[in-house]
Design a protein around this motif. Sequence first.
Motif, PDB file in Angstrom:
ATOM      1  N   PHE A 148      -5.594  -2.632   4.385  1.00  0.00           N
ATOM      2  CA  PHE A 148      -4.316  -2.065   4.825  1.00  0.00           C
ATOM      3  C   PHE A 148      -3.816  -2.957   5.946  1.00  0.00           C
ATOM      4  N   VAL A 191      -1.305  -2.683   0.759  1.00  0.00           N
ATOM      5  CA  VAL A 191      -2.447  -1.774   0.626  1.00  0.00           C
ATOM      6  C   VAL A 191      -3.185  -2.116  -0.654  1.00  0.00           C
ATOM      7  N   THR A 220       6.883  -3.930   0.540  1.00  0.00           N
ATOM      8  CA  THR A 220       5.645  -3.170   0.508  1.00  0.00           C
ATOM      9  C   THR A 220       5.004  -3.319  -0.857  1.00  0.00           C
ATOM     10  N   ILE A 222       1.596  -1.865  -2.910  1.00  0.00           N
ATOM     11  CA  ILE A 222       0.421  -0.998  -2.909  1.00  0.00           C
ATOM     12  C   ILE A 222      -0.272  -1.101  -4.263  1.00  0.00           C
ATOM     13  N   TYR A 232       0.481   7.523   0.722  1.00  0.00           N
ATOM     14  CA  TYR A 232       1.144   6.638   1.670  1.00  0.00           C
ATOM     15  C   TYR A 232       2.397   7.306   2.207  1.00  0.00           C
ATOM     16  N   LEU A 253       4.579  -0.491  -6.453  1.00  0.00           N
ATOM     17  CA  LEU A 253       3.313   0.218  -6.580  1.00  0.00           C
ATOM     18  C   LEU A 253       2.674  -0.149  -7.917  1.00  0.00           C
ATOM     19  N   TYR A 263       3.421   8.543  -2.875  1.00  0.00           N
ATOM     20  CA  TYR A 263       4.246   7.830  -1.896  1.00  0.00           C
ATOM     21  C   TYR A 263       5.292   8.799  -1.352  1.00  0.00           C
TER      22      TYR A 263
END
Lengths: 478, 417
Positions: A148, A191, A220, A222, A232, A253, A263
């Motif tokens: 992370f 992440v 972002t 993930i 998250y 994602l 999320y």
Amino acid sequence: MKNQNINTLEDYKYGFTTDIESIRAPKGLSENSIKFISKMKKEPQWMLDWRLKAFNRLKNLKEPNWQKPKYPKINYQDLYYYSAPKSASEKPKSLDEVDPKLIETYKKLGIPLNEQKRLSGVAVDAVFDSVSVATTYKEELTKKGIIFCSISEAIRNHPDLVKKYLGSVIPLTDHYFATLNSAVFTDGSFVYIPPKVRCPMELSTYFRINASETGQFERTLIIADKGSYVSYLEGCTAPMRDENQLHAANVELVALDDAEIKYSTVQNWYPGDKDGVGGIYNFVTKRGACRGKNSKISWTQVETGSAITWKYPSCILQGDNSVGEFYSIAITNNHQKADTGTKMIHLGKNTKSKIISKGISAGQADNTYRGLVDIGKNASNSRNFTQCDSLLMGNKCGAHTVPYIKNKNSSSTVEHEATTSKINDEQLFYCNQRGMNQEEAVSLIVNGFCKEVLQQLPMEFAVEAQKLVGISLEGSVG
Amino acid sequence: MINNFKVNSNEIDKFKKISKQEKEFRIKNLNLFNKNGFPNNKSEDWKFSDLRDIVSKNFKKLDVQIINSKSKNTTLIKNFDHNFLVLINGNLSSSNFDFEEKNKIKIKNFYNDNFSDINKYNPLIHLNHALSDTGYSLEIADNYKFKKTLVIYNIFTKELNENILNSRNKIQIGKNSELHTIDLVVNESKNKFMNNVYENVILKENAIYKNICIQNEKSDGFFHKFSKNTLSSKSKYSSFIFPSGLKFNKLDLEFNLEGEGSECNLQAASLLNKNDHQEIKTRINHLVPNCKSYQIVKNVLNTESKGVYQGKIFVKDIAQKTDAYQLSKALLLNDNSEFNSKPELEIYADDVKCSHGSTSGSIDETSIYYLMSRGLNREESVRLLVSGFLNEIIEMIKSNSIKKFVQKKIEEQIHGN
């Protein structure tokens, strides 16, 4: 006069700026500013190439114009694409070394970075402007093999993962704002949850737009590997500004076999003043891919801020038996405009999706739900359920529903329903009768209206979100 | 194959004896059409029905000449007494109002005298307005209720082959008057052709208009109809649409509820077969308070067919106490079929009741199991369930003789496969 001043101050609780000297990229969008960003981030060559590819692609793209809220033309050459708090060049090793002013800001925001962090159990990767300043709870996460960190760190330390997944859900060649983000993104979170790991805490990032004229371009990514789980949280506040600020984030994602990603977003950026001056343009691209079998992605959003909100968190249900969910509350007041919804693209067999959207408009605001449910030819036995409810307060606002429903498979079922109404007078009367004033009553009823979505939020957010719902509608009734 | 269909401006010179104003109007519309040709899926209104693609796949050429066919004996419906109009290739050929008071009814060929109204969006309306020379105009005086139904026989003759017909019709119903019509499409052509109709229905205060649209049999027609309907206060419009059996059919219906207390109902049921493509697009504009609208659209989709429903309810800020409802249901019988819907709400008034629903899916397996366990084979069970699904709409027709007539037509279509 005095009272008025106090009122305006109270209007936007988080409307303050911190004076921190910033390092800025040269003004305007050009190859040079992209190279500057890449250099500041100490990025490897492949990343710079990737950015430049996006930039070249961008030259041939046009801004989309089909959306309901129209906005004045953005001068992309008049923006700074990079600004970082000065103290970031020497990264602090512990909290004591962190700029006290930053700490103070976070305190005002209520971010549990100090003592509170243990109580709340939240690991915060706090983004102040564009650079991650402090990342907490790293140790505990590292023990489990969870990565992370900021996306810049990930590019340096985990290039294989980034190379494999970055741009795999939102390709470079997507639409204008997504491509713009790919070219100039400054920071964001990364992440990675290894196989069969259940992330022990809610991961969270607070974004905050600070320096004037800086569009924020967060990225972002993930990734939930086989059999893992992560929740998250993303929360946003921004200081009071008169100019419109552009925010074009990309969130990707990826859920592999049996993995689950949850999320949640609470978005409370500056919506502009009562006359519609200022406010943030929130043009965000959020997309999740359920790549593996039995994977699940769930989006929950509470959108109360921004002058214009324009986002469609989507799920691509590729894996068989995968599940996509979308829960949304969008509240618009005064001159705010929201055009939000989701896309559920069913490709795999036995895929399921559920959409619950609650739109509330007051004042002169416009609120649109726009969504797509697309059941592909091979998506046998798939199911979708969509429910969009709109609540109108006053006759100067608008509520719109624009669902696109495509079904190419005879064994799949799609259901959609939508209603539009106002707050029931009898319910209001009932609450008034029991001693609540008009605003309390409205807040209570609206919270009830949104309950299905609020329930989906993690504890930490649920309380804040409930308060937000009330605050956002202040002054809209009576 | 037609790649880029354009109409030569010479076509307009062929209209003799038209005023300068009319000529300008036609040329203006023709230029608007020629600018982009047939619409494709880049245009939002044609997102699910790419007409340019459909035309280029099915037609080698399109002839815009008006086909003047002589009238011949029309087989009339014998099931119930009725008045009738006969339209041959869109041209008004004969009329019969034996059951009515003749002085209350004005029927003539359509003549356009409004040259200011230029539609903004629909290229097919531009094409229609540029080239239309046929059609009828029907006016009903105030305070007159029709005693019998009026059947409009839309006959398309054998001569049609790769033609495009453009016609304009107008129906105006006076205060407190009432008219029931059945639009029956009889297609004698075995060839492909296009029919492009612009219709205008005006209901004065308290007027009632009921309409049933039905095809006689399957055909290779490609139909587009735009219908603009204006409702004055307390008027009622009700339309039943059973559009099955055409290769391509798009109904673009616009209702303007301009008078308080007006009401519009739209019921549609269709069965689409191999390679059929059908779209129902509605736009209901609630412009004043206290109006009601109700829409229910049911589709059954068989092999390789495509159904589309695009419905929009618009409620203006002053249109308080609006009650609007929209429901679309589709049954997909085969994986090669496709159903797309876009039920849209655009609402600016708060004290309203607006809702919509849309479902699409397969036939319930447990129902099939139930029927099969009682001795029906699978095919029979499916047929029974399909006819039950569509019957819900037919049951809403009040007149028994007409209901039976429609039921028979739909049964024929279900068993025709």
